[in-house]
Design a protein around this motif. Structure first.
Motif, PDB file in Angstrom:
ATOM      1  N   GLU A   1      -7.328  -5.958  32.477  1.00 30.00           N
ATOM      2  CA  GLU A   1      -8.554  -5.411  31.906  1.00 30.00           C
ATOM      3  C   GLU A   1      -8.346  -4.974  30.459  1.00 30.00           C
ATOM      4  O   GLU A   1      -9.242  -5.122  29.629  1.00 30.00           O
ATOM      5  N   ILE A   2      -7.171  -4.443  30.165  1.00 28.89           N
ATOM      6  CA  ILE A   2      -6.878  -3.986  28.808  1.00 28.89           C
ATOM      7  C   ILE A   2      -6.292  -5.120  27.965  1.00 28.89           C
ATOM      8  O   ILE A   2      -6.816  -5.466  26.909  1.00 28.89           O
ATOM      9  N   ASN A   3      -5.206  -5.699  28.438  1.00 28.80           N
ATOM     10  CA  ASN A   3      -4.456  -6.658  27.621  1.00 28.80           C
ATOM     11  C   ASN A   3      -5.203  -7.966  27.384  1.00 28.80           C
ATOM     12  O   ASN A   3      -5.066  -8.570  26.315  1.00 28.80           O
ATOM     13  N   LEU A   4      -5.956  -8.406  28.353  1.00 28.85           N
ATOM     14  CA  LEU A   4      -6.632  -9.700  28.245  1.00 28.85           C
ATOM     15  C   LEU A   4      -8.140  -9.540  28.051  1.00 28.85           C
ATOM     16  O   LEU A   4      -8.693  -9.928  27.020  1.00 28.85           O
ATOM     17  N   PHE A   5      -8.816  -8.932  29.009  1.00 30.57           N
ATOM     18  CA  PHE A   5     -10.275  -8.847  28.944  1.00 30.57           C
ATOM     19  C   PHE A   5     -10.751  -7.880  27.865  1.00 30.57           C
ATOM     20  O   PHE A   5     -11.861  -8.041  27.337  1.00 30.57           O
ATOM     21  N   GLY A   6      -9.928  -6.881  27.521  1.00 32.10           N
ATOM     22  CA  GLY A   6     -10.294  -6.017  26.401  1.00 32.10           C
ATOM     23  C   GLY A   6     -10.424  -6.802  25.117  1.00 32.10           C
ATOM     24  O   GLY A   6     -11.380  -6.628  24.348  1.00 32.10           O
ATOM     25  N   SER A   7      -9.462  -7.697  24.859  1.00 28.08           N
ATOM     26  CA  SER A   7      -9.517  -8.539  23.661  1.00 28.08           C
ATOM     27  C   SER A   7     -10.671  -9.532  23.726  1.00 28.08           C
ATOM     28  O   SER A   7     -11.321  -9.822  22.722  1.00 28.08           O
ATOM     29  N   ILE A   8     -10.924 -10.061  24.921  1.00 24.04           N
ATOM     30  CA  ILE A   8     -12.032 -11.012  25.071  1.00 24.04           C
ATOM     31  C   ILE A   8     -13.369 -10.331  24.809  1.00 24.04           C
ATOM     32  O   ILE A   8     -14.238 -10.873  24.109  1.00 24.04           O
ATOM     33  N   ARG A   9     -13.553  -9.109  25.341  1.00 25.76           N
ATOM     34  CA  ARG A   9     -14.799  -8.381  25.118  1.00 25.76           C
ATOM     35  C   ARG A   9     -15.038  -8.119  23.631  1.00 25.76           C
ATOM     36  O   ARG A   9     -16.136  -8.316  23.114  1.00 25.76           O
ATOM     37  N   THR A  10     -13.994  -7.630  22.970  1.00 24.70           N
ATOM     38  CA  THR A  10     -14.130  -7.320  21.548  1.00 24.70           C
ATOM     39  C   THR A  10     -14.425  -8.585  20.742  1.00 24.70           C
ATOM     40  O   THR A  10     -15.246  -8.579  19.826  1.00 24.70           O
ATOM     41  N   THR A  11     -13.752  -9.657  21.101  1.00 19.21           N
ATOM     42  CA  THR A  11     -13.969 -10.931  20.402  1.00 19.21           C
ATOM     43  C   THR A  11     -15.402 -11.399  20.558  1.00 19.21           C
ATOM     44  O   THR A  11     -16.061 -11.795  19.584  1.00 19.21           O
ATOM     45  N   LEU A  12     -15.925 -11.361  21.781  1.00 14.69           N
ATOM     46  CA  LEU A  12     -17.300 -11.796  22.022  1.00 14.69           C
ATOM     47  C   LEU A  12     -18.304 -10.947  21.239  1.00 14.69           C
ATOM     48  O   LEU A  12     -19.321 -11.456  20.752  1.00 14.69           O
ATOM     49  N   ALA A  13     -17.993  -9.653  21.095  1.00 16.53           N
ATOM     50  CA  ALA A  13     -18.893  -8.768  20.368  1.00 16.53           C
ATOM     51  C   ALA A  13     -18.933  -9.089  18.878  1.00 16.53           C
ATOM     52  O   ALA A  13     -19.975  -8.960  18.230  1.00 16.53           O
ATOM     53  N   PHE A  14     -17.788  -9.511  18.330  1.00 16.03           N
ATOM     54  CA  PHE A  14     -17.689  -9.688  16.889  1.00 16.03           C
ATOM     55  C   PHE A  14     -17.775 -11.141  16.416  1.00 16.03           C
ATOM     56  O   PHE A  14     -17.842 -11.386  15.216  1.00 16.03           O
ATOM     57  N   ILE A  15     -17.789 -12.100  17.306  1.00 12.34           N
ATOM     58  CA  ILE A  15     -17.814 -13.508  16.903  1.00 12.34           C
ATOM     59  C   ILE A  15     -18.943 -13.828  15.919  1.00 12.34           C
ATOM     60  O   ILE A  15     -18.707 -14.498  14.898  1.00 12.34           O
ATOM     61  N   PRO A  16     -20.169 -13.388  16.157  1.00  7.63           N
ATOM     62  CA  PRO A  16     -21.238 -13.749  15.203  1.00  7.63           C
ATOM     63  C   PRO A  16     -20.959 -13.261  13.784  1.00  7.63           C
ATOM     64  O   PRO A  16     -21.251 -13.972  12.806  1.00  7.63           O
ATOM     65  N   LEU A  17     -20.396 -12.062  13.655  1.00  8.12           N
ATOM     66  CA  LEU A  17     -20.120 -11.508  12.333  1.00  8.12           C
ATOM     67  C   LEU A  17     -18.925 -12.182  11.671  1.00  8.12           C
ATOM     68  O   LEU A  17     -18.915 -12.401  10.459  1.00  8.12           O
ATOM     69  N   ILE A  18     -17.900 -12.518  12.462  1.00  6.95           N
ATOM     70  CA  ILE A  18     -16.733 -13.215  11.921  1.00  6.95           C
ATOM     71  C   ILE A  18     -17.141 -14.612  11.447  1.00  6.95           C
ATOM     72  O   ILE A  18     -16.698 -15.090  10.398  1.00  6.95           O
ATOM     73  N   LYS A  19     -17.991 -15.285  12.206  1.00  7.90           N
ATOM     74  CA  LYS A  19     -18.481 -16.609  11.807  1.00  7.90           C
ATOM     75  C   LYS A  19     -19.280 -16.519  10.513  1.00  7.90           C
ATOM     76  O   LYS A  19     -19.158 -17.386   9.628  1.00  7.90           O
ATOM     77  N   LYS A  20     -20.085 -15.486  10.396  1.00 11.95           N
ATOM     78  CA  LYS A  20     -20.914 -15.299   9.201  1.00 11.95           C
ATOM     79  C   LYS A  20     -20.059 -15.173   7.942  1.00 11.95           C
ATOM     80  O   LYS A  20     -20.397 -15.726   6.884  1.00 11.95           O
ATOM     81  N   SER A  21     -18.941 -14.471   8.050  1.00 11.13           N
ATOM     82  CA  SER A  21     -18.080 -14.245   6.881  1.00 11.13           C
ATOM     83  C   SER A  21     -16.979 -15.288   6.747  1.00 11.13           C
ATOM     84  O   SER A  21     -16.201 -15.243   5.797  1.00 11.13           O
ATOM     85  N   LYS A  22     -16.882 -16.223   7.721  1.00 14.91           N
ATOM     86  CA  LYS A  22     -15.798 -17.208   7.746  1.00 14.91           C
ATOM     87  C   LYS A  22     -14.444 -16.486   7.647  1.00 14.91           C
ATOM     88  O   LYS A  22     -13.568 -16.848   6.856  1.00 14.91           O
ATOM     89  N   GLY A  23     -14.320 -15.468   8.468  1.00 16.32           N
ATOM     90  CA  GLY A  23     -13.115 -14.631   8.436  1.00 16.32           C
ATOM     91  C   GLY A  23     -12.045 -15.092   9.388  1.00 16.32           C
ATOM     92  O   GLY A  23     -11.891 -16.284   9.645  1.00 16.32           O
ATOM     93  N   ARG A  24     -11.324 -14.121   9.933  1.00 16.02           N
ATOM     94  CA  ARG A  24     -10.244 -14.469  10.851  1.00 16.02           C
ATOM     95  C   ARG A  24     -10.045 -13.421  11.925  1.00 16.02           C
ATOM     96  O   ARG A  24     -10.426 -12.261  11.769  1.00 16.02           O
ATOM     97  N   MET A  25      -9.452 -13.851  13.021  1.00 15.00           N
ATOM     98  CA  MET A  25      -9.161 -12.993  14.151  1.00 15.00           C
ATOM     99  C   MET A  25      -7.654 -13.003  14.400  1.00 15.00           C
ATOM    100  O   MET A  25      -7.032 -14.064  14.376  1.00 15.00           O
ATOM    101  N   VAL A  26      -7.099 -11.825  14.643  1.00 17.81           N
ATOM    102  CA  VAL A  26      -5.672 -11.687  14.898  1.00 17.81           C
ATOM    103  C   VAL A  26      -5.488 -11.040  16.264  1.00 17.81           C
ATOM    104  O   VAL A  26      -6.117 -10.014  16.559  1.00 17.81           O
ATOM    105  N   PHE A  27      -4.633 -11.623  17.078  1.00 20.10           N
ATOM    106  CA  PHE A  27      -4.390 -11.123  18.433  1.00 20.10           C
ATOM    107  C   PHE A  27      -2.916 -10.750  18.582  1.00 20.10           C
ATOM    108  O   PHE A  27      -2.028 -11.519  18.207  1.00 20.10           O
ATOM    109  N   MET A  28      -2.670  -9.576  19.152  1.00 21.66           N
ATOM    110  CA  MET A  28      -1.303  -9.124  19.375  1.00 21.66           C
ATOM    111  C   MET A  28      -0.831  -9.627  20.740  1.00 21.66           C
ATOM    112  O   MET A  28      -1.300  -9.172  21.788  1.00 21.66           O
TER     113      MET A  28
END
Length: 271
Positions: free
Chosen positions: A85-112
């Protein structure tokens, strides 16, 4: 560069680490409130986070992580779910929330991630499953985001246990008392204690400087063409990861059996 200048310009979406939140079933609005409060307490401008997010988010760093060790039959499905829930789905949830904004800025995502996505020894399956799953998620996401100009990167640290305190100190009794009666009949407290001693040795080691990992994350956000995967590990860990990636299981199983002290531990099993 001082973080005060770095954050507004680059790390506008650093939710998982900076806010120190538990991403298990927390609503996005509450996450933003936690993140805003964290940075306001440290001298950043009021509403900096929300203003940045309303405008665009260029960098997202997913760094939430917990760990639980133990042989497979010592644990329950709930134990696996809790860490995932923390290590995997926590990152997936956050990613899904921010994907539209990251796409808008053509930015990047970093995963630990961790070298344990590649090196999967005994007594660590829960943590390894989540990190390998996270990297598989990133592999697919990286391909899907390319058409939008978004870069997806993974940082893969080695053993920073003594610095991160991700493993809690426990006694053999603490662990053994959680076993079912059937498992207790097989594994003695002396058997469990062999793992306790190994973990204690790791915790007593001189702490490795976590700034090495932080610097890699910052570099991943700042340079124009970052690697898809960055490994921050010792020569021994990097070598073992290479062996685990390319050698057959006919080599790996005896290797971990020997390195992990399984021969000595075997005599402590009640058969």
């Amino acid at each position: 560069m001082h973080p005060r200048h770095l954050f507004p310009n680059i790390v506008k979406g650093q939710v998982s680490r900076a806010s120190r939140i538990n991403t298990d079933d927390i609503q996005f609005e509450q996450e933003l409130d936690n993140l805003t409060g964290y940075f306001e307490q440290r001298g950043y401008g009021k509403n900096l986070v929300r203003n940045a997010i309303d405008e665009s988010v260029w960098g997202l760093v997913n760094n939430a992580g917990i760990s639980k060790w133990g042989e497979v039959e010592w644990n329950t499905v709930h134990d696996y779910k809790r860490v995932a829930e923390i290590n995997l789905f926590g990152s997936i949830r956050t990613t899904l929330a921010f994907i539209p904004l990251i796409k808008k800025s053509k930015g990047r995502m970093v995963f630990m991630s961790s070298t344990n996505a590649i090196i999967t020894p005994q007594c660590n399956s829960i943590y390894c499953v989540t990190k390998r799953g996270l990297e598989a998620f990133c592999d697919s996401l990286r391909i899907e985001m390319k058409k939008f100009g978004v870069i997806v990167c993974v940082v893969r640290p080695g053993d920073f246990t003594s610095a991160t305190k991700i493993l809690k100190k426990q006694t053999a009794e603490d662990i053994w008392s959680t076993f079912s009666e059937d498992v207790k009949q097989v594994y003695s407290k002396e058997y469990v204690d062999t793992y306790i001693k190994s973990i204690d040795m790791r915790l007593k080691r001189q702490s490795r400087d976590p700034d090495e990992v932080v610097s890699t994350v910052v570099k991943t956000l700042m340079i124009s063409n970052p690697n898809a995967v960055w490994t921050v590990a010792s020569v021994a860990e990097t070598s073992l990861a290479f062996i685990c990636s390319y050698f057959p299981y006919s080599v790996l199983v005896p290797l971990f059996y020997s390195l992990g002290g399984e021969k000595e531990r075997r005599v402590l099993i009640n058969q």
